[in-house]
Every structure is written in structure tokens, then in C-alpha cells.
Design a protein around this motif. Sequence first.
Motif, PDB file in Angstrom:
ATOM      1  N   SER A 213       0.823  -1.209   0.000  1.00 13.50           N
ATOM      2  CA  SER A 213       0.000   0.000   0.000  1.00 13.50           C
ATOM      3  C   SER A 213       0.859   1.261   0.000  1.00 13.50           C
ATOM      4  CB  SER A 213      -0.911   0.016   1.225  1.00 13.50           C
ATOM      5  OG  SER A 213      -1.612   1.241   1.316  1.00 13.50           O
ATOM      6  N   PRO A 214       0.454   2.273  -0.770  1.00 12.25           N
ATOM      7  CA  PRO A 214       1.175   3.550  -0.746  1.00 12.25           C
ATOM      8  C   PRO A 214       0.889   4.368   0.503  1.00 12.25           C
ATOM      9  CG  PRO A 214      -0.727   3.718  -2.193  1.00 12.25           C
ATOM     10  CD  PRO A 214      -0.657   2.284  -1.752  1.00 12.25           C
ATOM     11  N   ALA A 215      -0.004   3.886   1.366  1.00  9.01           N
ATOM     12  CA  ALA A 215      -0.396   4.629   2.559  1.00  9.01           C
ATOM     13  C   ALA A 215       0.759   4.774   3.538  1.00  9.01           C
ATOM     14  CB  ALA A 215      -1.562   3.922   3.247  1.00  9.01           C
ATOM     15  N   ARG A 216       0.649   5.784   4.377  1.00  8.93           N
ATOM     16  CA  ARG A 216       1.535   5.887   5.530  1.00  8.93           C
ATOM     17  C   ARG A 216       0.963   5.015   6.647  1.00  8.93           C
ATOM     18  NH1 ARG A 216       3.372  11.537   7.248  1.00  8.93           N
ATOM     19  NH2 ARG A 216       5.367  10.472   7.459  1.00  8.93           N
ATOM     20  N   ARG A 217       1.801   4.684   7.634  1.00  7.87           N
ATOM     21  CA  ARG A 217       1.401   3.724   8.663  1.00  7.87           C
ATOM     22  C   ARG A 217       1.694   4.278  10.053  1.00  7.87           C
ATOM     23  NH1 ARG A 217       3.483   1.985   4.229  1.00  7.87           N
ATOM     24  NH2 ARG A 217       2.584   0.229   3.064  1.00  7.87           N
ATOM     25  N   LEU A 218       0.710   4.132  10.926  1.00  5.50           N
ATOM     26  CA  LEU A 218       0.840   4.596  12.310  1.00  5.50           C
ATOM     27  C   LEU A 218       0.511   3.444  13.247  1.00  5.50           C
ATOM     28  CD1 LEU A 218      -0.228   7.906  13.910  1.00  5.50           C
ATOM     29  CD2 LEU A 218      -1.147   5.801  14.891  1.00  5.50           C
ATOM     30  N   VAL A 219       1.354   3.269  14.249  1.00  3.73           N
ATOM     31  CA  VAL A 219       1.136   2.243  15.281  1.00  3.73           C
ATOM     32  C   VAL A 219       0.931   2.945  16.609  1.00  3.73           C
ATOM     33  CG1 VAL A 219       2.168   0.328  16.559  1.00  3.73           C
ATOM     34  CG2 VAL A 219       2.499   0.498  14.077  1.00  3.73           C
ATOM     35  N   THR A 220      -0.144   2.605  17.315  1.00  4.01           N
ATOM     36  CA  THR A 220      -0.374   3.113  18.670  1.00  4.01           C
ATOM     37  C   THR A 220      -0.065   2.002  19.654  1.00  4.01           C
ATOM     38  OG1 THR A 220      -2.108   4.626  17.925  1.00  4.01           O
ATOM     39  CG2 THR A 220      -2.036   4.117  20.266  1.00  4.01           C
TER      40      THR A 220
END
Length: 308
Positions: A213-220
Motif C-alpha cells: 500500500s502507498p499509505a503511511r502507517r501509524l502504530v499506537t
Amino acid sequence: MRVVAFGGGHGLGACLRALRSSGLPMEITAVVTVADDGGSSGRLRHDRGVLPPGDLRQALAALAGPDQLSVGNAALFQYRFPGDDALAGHPVGNLVLCGLMELVGDPVLALDHAAGMVGAVGRVLPMACEPLGIEADLEEDGKVTTIRGQHEVAVANGRVLEVRIAPAAPAACPEALKAIAEADWLVFGPGSWYTSVIPHLLVPELGTAIVASPARRLVTLNLAADNETAGLSLPDHLGALARYLPDLRVDIVLVDSHVVPDPDPVARAAASLGARIALASVAVQDGTARHDPVRMGHALVPLLGTAR
């Protein structure tokens, strides 16, 4: 912006409410684990052969619309029958989802219909269209035991050595794959790490789609260890993601500033995934280890608004 959030249970619910409370214009898609085999979900899964509806219901409730009818329907979905008869312990929403899945024969159509009933401001999708199993190898006092079942893994004592899904290569929900491919952000956590977050990485088609995926990724990250992650440090949480999806790259790791007296180990673990850490106060203020959706939503505003 298009945001896809992965998880299950209360952790995903907190994430979805935080995304909503951020006030940012977005289209939200929740991709939900389908391995629950405890409580009402386990009973319906065993008796009726449907996807376990509990985590799906929780996500729908988190996305329920603000109008009076939607709020009322969401409250009805969450109502759990008391007593000790055949209905006892079942939330109304679990029964509605079970009925819809049997009626239309397609869990995605059933969830879309249920979303309309609660006025959901987003879409809820299963990560796979068949119920999955979870098993884990646990070590306790030098002995390794294989535990089967999401509920049993979640409550078992011992250190998780490895977690697996069964079947090992289920077909991913096609609509979830499409949402991932079109997303601007992919969001993981908080939640039970081995039974709600990592299972998404174990579905081969989902893992491939997440990496591509070209999306950015965030982990909480979580606020405290639970039974299944006893002894697992916050840097270890990030290391577990890399272990099960080695090609995973992350942009931001959100960490509560009060649970990491020394952020450097977390920052190093985040950097190994290509990420930077963002420190913020995101826990409820009563001292319990729960994320506050409003405070978390405020923390997400500058992060999700970051330019590519």
C-alpha cells in the motif's frame, strides 16, 4: 483522507472513536479480526457457523452516527441479555449480525446493512470472510505448551513464543484489500497484540497488501501489558510486528508519554521499522490503562495531517 484501522475489541473501538473525535475529514474503514471463540461470539460461531460477531459489533458501535435514531440503535446493539437462559450473555447486536449474515449470505453485505441501522460514519469489514482460529506456543517454567483458541491464548499464563492462525492462508476480504490499496493511512493498535493486532499480518493477502500500500502507517502502542503480553516490553511490541511481517515499514509510533520514562529504547525500535515516535498524553485520567478517545484524537490531528 482515507484511513484503515486494524484490530478488534476495545482497542479498536478506542482507535475508531479517537479518529472520529479528531475532527479531521476522513473516510474510516475498520478491518476487524474474526478469530474470537469466547462468550457470545464463540457460542454463535459454534452453533450457527457464522463469523464471530462481537468485535464487528463493537466497531459498528464505535462508528455509530450522532442522530437520535442511530444512537438508540447503537445502544440496542450493545444491550446484553441478563439471566441464565438461552439468551443470557448475548448482546442484541450479535444476534442481529448473525441473522443478517444468514439472511443475505454475505458478511460484507450484512455489515453494510447493520452500518446503516446504526448510522455508522465509516465501514466495518472482516479481515477474512470465514471464521479463523488462533493458536500459540507458550513457555512457562521451562515447558512449552501449544494453546488453541483466541480466548484461551488471551488468558493463558506464560510467554508467547509464536502465534499462528488456522487455516494458515485464508482468503482475505476483497473489500478490505481494496480499502488498503486506496488508503492514505493504515493504523494499527492499540489492542491485544497477539490476538487482535498481529493476526492481520498473518493473513498472507492482507500482509502483502499492507506492505504494498502507498499509505503511511501509524502504530499506537498499549499502555500496559495484558496477560498475553506479560514480559513483553514496548520495544518488543514493535519487534513482534517486524517478526511476523518483516517487510513492514512504519512512519509514526504513538506512545503515551507517561508510560515510557525513557523513550530512547522505543525510539530505537521504531527507527528499525523506519518510524519516529510521537509522545502524547493519551490515557484516561483515572489511572486505568485505557486510551481516552478524545485525548488520543487530539494527538492524532498533527500526526495524520503530516504531509507525505
